[in-house]
Design a protein around this motif. Sequence first.
Motif, mmCIF file in Angstrom:
data_model
loop_
_atom_site.group_PDB
_atom_site.id
_atom_site.type_symbol
_atom_site.label_atom_id
_atom_site.label_comp_id
_atom_site.label_asym_id
_atom_site.label_seq_id
_atom_site.Cartn_x
_atom_site.Cartn_y
_atom_site.Cartn_z
ATOM 1 N N LEU A 29 16.500 1.460 8.198
ATOM 2 C CA LEU A 29 15.269 1.181 8.953
ATOM 3 C C LEU A 29 14.265 0.440 8.067
ATOM 4 N N CYS A 30 14.138 0.866 6.830
ATOM 5 C CA CYS A 30 13.233 0.185 5.891
ATOM 6 C C CYS A 30 13.727 -1.233 5.618
ATOM 7 N N MET A 31 15.029 -1.370 5.429
ATOM 8 C CA MET A 31 15.603 -2.689 5.122
ATOM 9 C C MET A 31 15.382 -3.655 6.283
ATOM 10 N N ASP A 32 15.676 -3.186 7.492
ATOM 11 C CA ASP A 32 15.556 -4.065 8.662
ATOM 12 C C ASP A 32 14.120 -4.518 8.898
ATOM 13 N N ASN A 33 13.170 -3.732 8.415
ATOM 14 C CA ASN A 33 11.761 -4.043 8.665
ATOM 15 C C ASN A 33 10.988 -4.378 7.397
ATOM 16 N N ALA A 34 11.719 -4.604 6.303
ATOM 17 C CA ALA A 34 11.115 -4.989 5.017
ATOM 18 C C ALA A 34 9.968 -4.056 4.624
ATOM 19 N N LEU A 35 10.213 -2.775 4.760
ATOM 20 C CA LEU A 35 9.202 -1.780 4.392
ATOM 21 C C LEU A 35 9.543 -1.223 2.998
ATOM 22 N N PRO A 36 8.727 -1.520 1.994
ATOM 23 C CA PRO A 36 9.065 -1.091 0.637
ATOM 24 C C PRO A 36 8.907 0.423 0.449
ATOM 25 N N ILE A 37 9.673 0.943 -0.496
ATOM 26 C CA ILE A 37 9.610 2.366 -0.852
ATOM 27 C C ILE A 37 9.339 2.447 -2.353
ATOM 28 N N VAL A 38 8.407 3.300 -2.750
ATOM 29 C CA VAL A 38 8.254 3.579 -4.178
ATOM 30 C C VAL A 38 8.669 5.031 -4.403
ATOM 31 N N VAL A 39 9.693 5.225 -5.227
ATOM 32 C CA VAL A 39 10.168 6.576 -5.555
ATOM 33 C C VAL A 39 9.551 6.956 -6.887
ATOM 34 N N PHE A 40 8.852 8.078 -6.937
ATOM 35 C CA PHE A 40 8.129 8.428 -8.160
ATOM 36 C C PHE A 40 8.084 9.942 -8.339
ATOM 37 N N GLU A 41 7.751 10.355 -9.559
ATOM 38 C CA GLU A 41 7.676 11.790 -9.861
ATOM 39 C C GLU A 41 6.364 12.339 -9.323
ATOM 40 N N LEU A 42 6.472 13.249 -8.374
ATOM 41 C CA LEU A 42 5.288 13.727 -7.656
ATOM 42 C C LEU A 42 4.353 14.546 -8.531
ATOM 43 N N LEU A 43 4.918 15.449 -9.339
ATOM 44 C CA LEU A 43 4.058 16.428 -10.005
ATOM 45 C C LEU A 43 3.525 15.971 -11.362
ATOM 46 N N ARG A 44 3.720 14.722 -11.721
ATOM 47 C CA ARG A 44 3.078 14.199 -12.933
ATOM 48 C C ARG A 44 1.642 13.832 -12.568
ATOM 49 N N GLU A 45 0.687 14.449 -13.260
ATOM 50 C CA GLU A 45 -0.714 14.289 -12.869
ATOM 51 C C GLU A 45 -1.134 12.818 -12.798
ATOM 52 N N GLY A 46 -1.795 12.457 -11.728
ATOM 53 C CA GLY A 46 -2.311 11.092 -11.570
ATOM 54 C C GLY A 46 -1.297 10.098 -11.044
ATOM 55 N N ASN A 47 -0.078 10.548 -10.781
ATOM 56 C CA ASN A 47 0.976 9.601 -10.407
ATOM 57 C C ASN A 47 0.756 8.962 -9.041
ATOM 58 N N ILE A 48 0.263 9.747 -8.076
ATOM 59 C CA ILE A 48 0.070 9.181 -6.734
ATOM 60 C C ILE A 48 -0.905 7.997 -6.850
ATOM 61 N N LYS A 49 -1.977 8.226 -7.627
ATOM 62 C CA LYS A 49 -2.982 7.183 -7.790
ATOM 63 C C LYS A 49 -2.387 5.967 -8.512
ATOM 64 N N ARG A 50 -1.556 6.235 -9.531
ATOM 65 C CA ARG A 50 -0.930 5.112 -10.261
ATOM 66 C C ARG A 50 -0.091 4.254 -9.316
ATOM 67 N N VAL A 51 0.659 4.904 -8.460
ATOM 68 C CA VAL A 51 1.510 4.145 -7.531
ATOM 69 C C VAL A 51 0.629 3.317 -6.594
ATOM 70 N N VAL A 52 -0.419 3.947 -6.072
ATOM 71 C CA VAL A 52 -1.308 3.238 -5.140
ATOM 72 C C VAL A 52 -1.990 2.055 -5.827
ATOM 73 N N HIS A 53 -2.287 2.210 -7.120
ATOM 74 C CA HIS A 53 -2.935 1.122 -7.871
ATOM 75 C C HIS A 53 -1.959 0.000 -8.224
ATOM 76 N N GLY A 54 -0.686 0.203 -7.916
ATOM 77 C CA GLY A 54 0.301 -0.843 -8.204
ATOM 78 C C GLY A 54 0.845 -0.786 -9.608
ATOM 79 N N GLU A 55 0.628 0.344 -10.296
ATOM 80 C CA GLU A 55 1.153 0.437 -11.665
ATOM 81 C C GLU A 55 2.671 0.581 -11.631
#
Length: 249
Positions: free
Chosen positions: A207-233
């Motif tokens: 479904l993601c492939m057919d609609n070119a929807l990117p996925i970022v897989v990251f370690e959830l419980l590393r402090e500040g990680n959600i923000k890092r992903v959102v910032h494009g790090e």
Amino acid sequence: MAHRAPLRRVLLKLSGEAFSDPAVSGGIDPTIVSQVAREIAELKASDGTEVGIVVGGGNIFRGNSPSASGMDRSSADHMGMLATVINALALQDAVEKEGVETRVQTAVDMQAFAEPYIRRRAVRHLEKGRVVIFAAGLGAPYFTTDTTAAQRALEIDADAILKGTQVDGVYDRDPKKDADAVRYDEIDFLSVLNQGLKVMDATAISLCMDNALPIVVFELLREGNIKRVVHGENVGTLVRAANQAPPSA
Ligand code: UDP
């Protein structure tokens, strides 16, 4: 170092395992739920990012697990969907304790507990700064909450799916079993499918492939990680089409 563009609206996928202590099998650990809630609240406060969340239920019940053996699969999946509602209510409580307004929307009507899923209403909540938690999967058996995440992300026009896991990205082999496993910085959808890499199930990836929807897989419980992903790090692994530009707002 940022190498991807910052994101405006994201769909965060939290597996059931995100609700439990990795050292304990299953259940809900309030400390961990509070940590995730705090990270979400900090992101809202600092960036105003619009956040939809799809929650899993595997910490409580899965329709295809040994504890469902002998059961009718559809009934077992109904139980699995109910498990996601339990997690959603726990997360809602924790996020609201951090001072962020939330709404839970369920794919199966249970209006005493939560709103029904209505796409336009969900988008309006996001625009108003509320975190929307999507529960009960797609409301249909034989699906997963990964597929739900892809579906809801497309419906709300999210820039990307943020898949929080216990490992820090996608590896060529299981990093828990093989010390030589190599983490991908980026990988394309077809390689994920062809190599059978455990990012999300094949329906979700397709479904993601057919609609070119990117996925970022990251370690959830590393402090500040959600923000890092959102910032494009450069955190975790970016899964996208081979010729696709990185996600951006
Ligand atoms: N489920 C379902 N339909 C859906 C989503 C989920 O039947 O659209 C059921 C299914 O039994 C699944 C369980 O809910 O095993 C919990 O979801 P999932 O396994 O995706 O949770 P996670 O692995 O993310 O914790």
